[in-house]
Design a protein around this motif. Structure first.
Motif, short mmCIF file in Angstrom:
data_model
loop_
_atom_site.label_atom_id
_atom_site.label_comp_id
_atom_site.label_asym_id
_atom_site.label_seq_id
_atom_site.Cartn_x
_atom_site.Cartn_y
_atom_site.Cartn_z
N UNK A 127 0.92 -1.14 0.08
CA UNK A 127 0.07 0.03 -0.12
C UNK A 127 0.82 1.30 0.13
N UNK A 128 0.75 2.01 -0.89
CA UNK A 128 1.52 3.13 -0.90
C UNK A 128 0.51 4.68 -0.73
N UNK A 141 4.87 7.26 1.93
CA UNK A 141 5.28 5.79 2.45
C UNK A 141 4.73 4.64 1.59
N UNK A 142 5.31 3.63 1.89
CA UNK A 142 4.86 2.24 1.20
C UNK A 142 4.81 1.27 2.57
N UNK A 143 3.64 0.62 2.64
CA UNK A 143 3.53 -0.64 3.63
C UNK A 143 3.92 -2.07 2.76
N UNK A 144 5.18 -2.52 3.19
CA UNK A 144 5.60 -3.73 2.51
C UNK A 144 5.64 -4.80 3.13
N UNK A 160 3.71 5.12 -8.76
CA UNK A 160 2.98 6.35 -8.24
C UNK A 160 4.18 7.29 -8.21
N UNK A 161 5.19 7.24 -9.02
CA UNK A 161 6.03 8.26 -9.12
C UNK A 161 6.98 8.32 -8.12
N UNK A 162 7.10 7.42 -7.21
CA UNK A 162 7.76 7.55 -5.90
C UNK A 162 8.92 6.19 -5.72
N UNK A 163 9.71 6.44 -4.87
CA UNK A 163 10.54 5.25 -4.54
C UNK A 163 11.19 5.61 -3.07
#
Length: 530
Positions: A127-128, A141-144, A160-163
């Motif tokens: 989930x981003x 943030x991302x939940x991984x 999402x254009x994020x890293x």
């Protein structure tokens, strides 16, 4: 739902008996309590040999069984049941990510290995959350899942254009695996290691409890687990800080023949606000024609000058840097890179660069892996040595190691680059030198032959000489991914922080069930050398 039957327990006993495991073999009474376990996934016995191998390929400790969890509840149930068996049971539990440990740290002799990738495959839910969402949080943030590979986290966040902000050089490692160590790469000088870029963790403790923790909630466990070598719990989910992802990368390499200029330029770059986005260095010993390796993917700034360069067998030092950019800002990037390069003292004829996508750069080591696999050179022993050297000792270290101990290349890259201590959160379990600038030095050896220069014995002998020099010369070195085998060595490693580390162990894994392959704490019923 799958019920683990008593038949499985008897099979477990048979496998132990036939596997040549030199340890106390659990009897039926010790294993029978596993029978009522209900799992969304399953226990397996056919793949125990695979779980007894790792990237280091130097030791093999056969587990009794492998747990393929279908949920976090499966991990908790298995650990809880082993905890309930008490001190008299020899069973332990090891979380295994992508198996990239070097000396059996993800193995469990006669115990249970948890295959974490079962929880973090490509189909696993991530989930981003973008900046501003989720109660007004200021950052994305991302939940991984803890078993997710970083390469898959990257693919998901790029949608999402994020890293993530910080990386390791190799992305085919699991989230929980690198966060249990530190996670270091060329971005660490500005972003800190991966453990400094986590907002929240979900952890299964050695009691089988599932605990959510963060700097604000259960903070002692949160900071203990980050860099905690799996001693306090199994990381099953992590909330990782994100930033906008660039589309392109200018990837640059230059060479130095003078170590002082090489290190001074690196230190200047990591201490400047406006600098490159990634900075690493490596050492090249007695290699001729070194530029030929770059010509297929890197182009020289001056082809004529580059064609005349000869290394003449000298020790050379390569500075590797990147500048992130988007295509519509290429002109600005060119100007910024030009200014930065003008301040450096590299050999002018050795300036090479190439432009690649952000994904291609971050996943660069995987391309090399595929080539090595094709040649049968990936699954060989890897007697690596990773050191953290204080800035005040780096020149003395280089004179001895690169001038005397290593007379020839050691069959693998030698990394050497500085990072800033202020970017490392000192509340985590990671132990680093007590200076603002220290160097990561990695001797990433491969041992493709059974004897001679390419053997494990040769590489280990060189490693021992390097460590022995550091100890006797008072270099102030700390080992990263340390291969210690006695508690006395670990006490020396942690120094004044040992008391905190030991307290956390007794609190969160009192029977020493977890991560036995680290060889830090003995299982309550088993002896350990000290």
């Amino acid at each position: 739902m799958v019920r683990v039957s008593v038949v499985c327990c008897l099979k477990l006993l048979l496998l132990l008996a036939l596997g040549g495991v030199t340890m106390h073999v659990p009897d039926a009474g010790e294993l029978a309590p596993l029978g009522p376990l209900r799992l969304d996934g399953h226990l397996s016995f056919h793949d125990v040999a695979a779980a007894a191998r790792d990237f280091g390929n130097r030791c093999s400790m056969m587990p009794a069984a492998v747990l393929h969890p279908g949920s976090v509840a499966d991990v908790a149930a298995a650990v809880r049941r082993v905890f309930q068996l008490g001190e008299r049971s020899p069973l332990t539990v090891a979380a295994r990510g992508h198996g990239h440990s070097l000396l059996g740290q993800s193995q469990a002799a006669g115990g249970i290995v948890v295959r974490m990738e079962s929880l973090g495959g490509i189909g696993a839910r991530m989930r981003v959350v973008h900046a501003g969402e989720g109660g007004g949080r200021a950052s994305a943030y991302v939940d991984a899942p803890g078993g997710a590979l970083w390469i898959n986290v990257l693919h998901e966040t790029l949608k999402h254009g994020l890293a993530p902000k910080s990386w390791t050089d190799y992305l085919h490692l699991t989230v929980g695996g690198t966060l249990s160590n530190a996670g270091v790469s060329g971005q660490a000088f500005r972003q800190g290691p991966q453990v400094s870029n986590v907002n929240q963790l979900e952890i299964v403790t050695g009691r089988g409890d599932v605990v959510t923790c963060s700097p604000e909630e259960n903070s002692d466990l949160f900071y203990g687990a980050l860099g905690g070598l799996g001693q306090f719990g199994i990381i099953t989910r992590a909330r990782i800080a994100l930033e906008p992802a660039p589309k392109m990368v200018r990837w640059i390499r230059v060479l130095y023949s003078d170590f002082a200029s090489f290190t001074e330029d690196q230190e200047a770059l990591i201490s400047t606000a406006k600098t490159f986005d990634y900075i690493e260095g490596f050492v090249i010993i007695n290699r001729t024609g070194i530029l030929n390796n770059w010509r297929t993917s890197f182009k020289p700034q001056d082809p004529v000058q580059a064609s005349h360069f000869q290394s003449d067998g000298k020790v050379l030092y390569c500075l590797e840097m990147t500048k992130n950019f988007d295509p519509d800002e290429a002109d600005i990037m060119e100007q910024e890179v030009g200014v930065l390069l003008s301040r450096l003292r590299y050999i002018q004829s050795t300036l090479f660069h190439t432009d690649v996508t952000y994904l291609e750069f971050l996943d660069r080591v995987h391309s090399s892996e595929l080539k090595l696999r094709a040649q049968g050179l990936w699954e060989v022993p890897h007697p690596w040595l990773n050191l953290l050297i204080p800035r005040s000792s780096i020149h003395r270290f280089a004179r001895e190691v690169f001038g005397k101990i290593l007379k020839d290349s050691n069959n693998g890259p030698i990394l050497l680059y500085p990072v800033n201590r202020s970017k490392w959160d000192n509340r985590t379990s990671v132990v680093i030198p007590d200076e603002e600038i220290f160097y990561l030095v990695g001797f990433l050896s491969s041992a493709p032959s059974g004897s001679g220069h390419g053997s494990v014995e040769h590489a280990v002998t060189l490693n021992d000489k390097i460590v022995d020099f550091c100890d006797k010369a008072g270099v102030g070195m700390k080992q990263y991914l340390a291969p210690y085998t006695t508690q006395q060595q670990w006490k020396a490693h942690f120094g004044a922080r040992w008391e905190t580390f030991e307290r956390r162990k007794h609190m969160y894994d009192p029977l020493a069930i977890l991560a036995p392959g680290q060889r830090i704490f003995p299982k309550a019923s088993l002896p350990m050398s000290s």
